[in-house]
Design a protein around this motif. Structure first.
Motif, mmCIF file in Angstrom:
data_model
loop_
_atom_site.group_PDB
_atom_site.id
_atom_site.type_symbol
_atom_site.label_atom_id
_atom_site.label_comp_id
_atom_site.label_asym_id
_atom_site.label_seq_id
_atom_site.Cartn_x
_atom_site.Cartn_y
_atom_site.Cartn_z
ATOM 1 N N MET A 101 -10.040 15.237 -27.703
ATOM 2 C CA MET A 101 -10.613 16.790 -27.470
ATOM 3 C C MET A 101 -11.780 16.768 -26.749
ATOM 4 N N ARG A 102 -12.499 15.519 -26.559
ATOM 5 C CA ARG A 102 -13.893 15.388 -25.525
ATOM 6 C C ARG A 102 -13.429 15.851 -24.181
ATOM 7 N N LEU A 103 -12.339 15.522 -23.821
ATOM 8 C CA LEU A 103 -11.928 15.956 -22.480
ATOM 9 C C LEU A 103 -12.026 17.480 -22.061
ATOM 10 N N LEU A 104 -11.988 18.158 -23.247
ATOM 11 C CA LEU A 104 -12.082 19.592 -23.053
ATOM 12 C C LEU A 104 -13.595 20.286 -22.832
ATOM 13 N N SER A 105 -14.490 19.228 -22.842
ATOM 14 C CA SER A 105 -15.940 19.622 -22.077
ATOM 15 C C SER A 105 -15.774 20.365 -21.027
ATOM 16 N N PRO A 106 -16.582 21.279 -20.493
ATOM 17 C CA PRO A 106 -16.615 22.003 -19.372
ATOM 18 C C PRO A 106 -16.677 21.238 -18.187
ATOM 19 N N ALA A 107 -17.357 19.945 -18.585
ATOM 20 C CA ALA A 107 -17.523 19.065 -17.395
ATOM 21 C C ALA A 107 -15.984 18.597 -16.663
ATOM 22 N N TYR A 108 -15.246 18.503 -17.759
ATOM 23 C CA TYR A 108 -13.785 18.329 -17.139
ATOM 24 C C TYR A 108 -12.958 19.190 -16.817
ATOM 25 N N THR A 109 -13.064 20.459 -17.837
ATOM 26 C CA THR A 109 -12.012 21.537 -17.509
ATOM 27 C C THR A 109 -12.485 22.417 -16.244
ATOM 28 N N VAL A 110 -13.890 22.960 -16.529
ATOM 29 C CA VAL A 110 -14.321 23.817 -15.099
ATOM 30 C C VAL A 110 -14.488 22.865 -13.995
ATOM 31 N N GLY A 111 -15.143 21.500 -14.182
ATOM 32 C CA GLY A 111 -15.291 20.833 -13.028
ATOM 33 C C GLY A 111 -13.827 20.407 -12.473
ATOM 34 N N GLY A 112 -13.128 19.895 -13.102
ATOM 35 C CA GLY A 112 -11.462 19.685 -12.568
ATOM 36 C C GLY A 112 -10.900 20.901 -12.105
ATOM 37 N N LEU A 113 -11.261 22.066 -12.449
ATOM 38 C CA LEU A 113 -10.816 23.182 -11.943
ATOM 39 C C LEU A 113 -11.207 23.397 -10.475
ATOM 40 N N VAL A 114 -12.533 23.366 -10.419
ATOM 41 C CA VAL A 114 -13.412 23.471 -9.015
ATOM 42 C C VAL A 114 -12.596 22.446 -8.212
#
Length: 397
Positions: A101-114
């Motif tokens: 669940m730590r991978l749901l940090s915005p760093a991963y979700t939004v960063g990955g989205l970008v």
């Protein structure tokens, strides 16, 4: 005009119920609770918290944060294309399938989205199926996503500090030397609804300065977007609260740094992709650094010479009511020194109607805790200790 804006805002809030990510988050929170409960039963033959403990945090924690972020996004006009919501769903689901669940940090979700959006914008034209769903990604400047990333990182850090250390789950583990030790585990998902302006809608700009982040399209609608923020951490060498508070402060510092990157990307859009990649790497480094620092210390929950360390306390139990706390060391029970669970149990039998405990708190200061015991209540104090090797799955006392 005001009536149309009010109607679109209400429609935007109502669109939350059509977002599949909301319902996926509900199921994910229930799964996290079920997984945690099974681990507790494996180690102690008893669940510490109920199945829906994580669901409670999922629903109640993020509304105020989401309201604040919504005010910022609407007032500043951080308009995003509708296709971004589809990409957010895919990225979040793919990362959650790892079970971390730590991978749901915005760093991963939004960063990955970008990063994913940048790849689609550059190479998606070669794939008709992809290009069909990402046609509108060119409509928003990349700085919008970096500012959104910064805001959500502030939200993550705040939520970690606010309730990340509440109701952490006690677990049993083995040290590098093969000795039985205790640890605490937090695995949390927060639902943070953020109202975002969406490109290509019935509304036009009400002010000359709005939106601050203008794209190709100049018509807008609204959507209440369900962001899922995740946090997970195992703690062996530090008290859970101290470790989690440290992690929360570090995330806030990262969010502040991302604001500088977002400001730079507003002037130099080409920096946006580099900032997103740097944030993703930095968040991973913070998690690794936290883990290394924790493991470099002696186990916090281990069998100790001076007494019996409290690994966990069952909610609404006698131990909680008389004021015992996780991490404290029980030195004496009814005036009798104790170092093992067996000695603790035997000392309680010396006075079946009353117990007096001498404990060392986190500052290693002695304090006394006492309370009346009713019939058979000495069996149900609700304390969890670090077990010996042969009692790996012993029950609570």
């Amino acid at each position: 005009m005001l009536g149309m804006w009010g109607m679109e805002l209400l429609k935007g809030v109502g669109r939350l119920l059509t977002e599949p990510l909301l319902y996926y988050g509900v199921l994910l929170a229930a799964f996290v609770g079920w997984r945690r409960m099974n681990k507790e039963r494996k180690h102690f033959h008893i669940r510490v918290y109920g199945w829906f403990q994580e669901s409670v945090f999922f629903w109640r924690s993020g509304w105020a944060v989401g309201l604040f972020l919504s005010i910022v996004t609407v007032v500043s006009g951080m308009a995003v294309p509708h296709d971004v919501l589809l990409l957010l769903f895919y990225v979040t689901v793919l990362l959650s399938l790892t079970g971390q669940m730590r991978l749901l940090s915005p760093a991963y979700t939004v960063g990955g989205l970008v990063l994913l959006a940048a790849g689609f914008m550059k190479y998606g034209g070669a794939w008709p199926l992809v290009s069909k769903y990402v046609e509108s990604l060119h409509e928003a400047p990349i700085s919008v996503f970096i500012w959104l990333l910064a805001l959500l990182l502030f939200a993550e850090g705040f939520l970690i500090l606010r309730n990340g250390a509440v109701a952490t789950s006690p677990q049993l583990a083995k040290s590098k030397r093969g000795l039985m030790i205790g640890e605490h585990w937090v695995d949390r998902i927060w639902f943070v609804p953020v109202l975002l302006p969406i490109s290509n809608g019935p509304l036009s700009s009400p002010f000359s300065w709005w939106p601050l982040f203008s794209g190709v399209d100049h018509s807008y609608s609204f959507a209440l977007v369900p962001f899922l923020l995740g946090f997970s951490q195992h703690m062996q060498g530090m008290h859970p609260r101290a470790s989690i508070q440290m992690a929360g402060r570090r995330v806030l510092w990262l969010a502040a740094a991302v604001c500088a990157g977002a400001l730079a990307s507003s002037w130099f859009p080409s920096l946006g992709i580099a900032v997103a990649a740097a944030v993703l790497i930095a968040r991973e480094c913070l998690a690794f650094w936290q883990h290394r620092q924790d493991r470099s210390r002696p186990p916090y929950f281990s069998q100790q010479e001076q007494g019996l360390v409290i690994l966990g306390i069952l909610p609404e139990s006698k131990a909680e009511k008389i004021g015992l706390k996780i991490g404290e060391v029980i030195v004496k029970v009814n005036g009798i020194p104790v170092k093992t669970e067996k000695e603790f149990y035997e000392a309680l039998q010396h006075n079946r109607a009353f117990c007096k405990l001498e404990v060392l708190d986190q500052n290693e200061e002695v304090r006394f805790v006492q309370g009346a015991l009713y019939e058979n209540e000495h069996h149900e104090l609700g304390l969890l200790f670090v077990q010996t090797r042969e009692k790996w799955t012993s029950e609570a006392v």
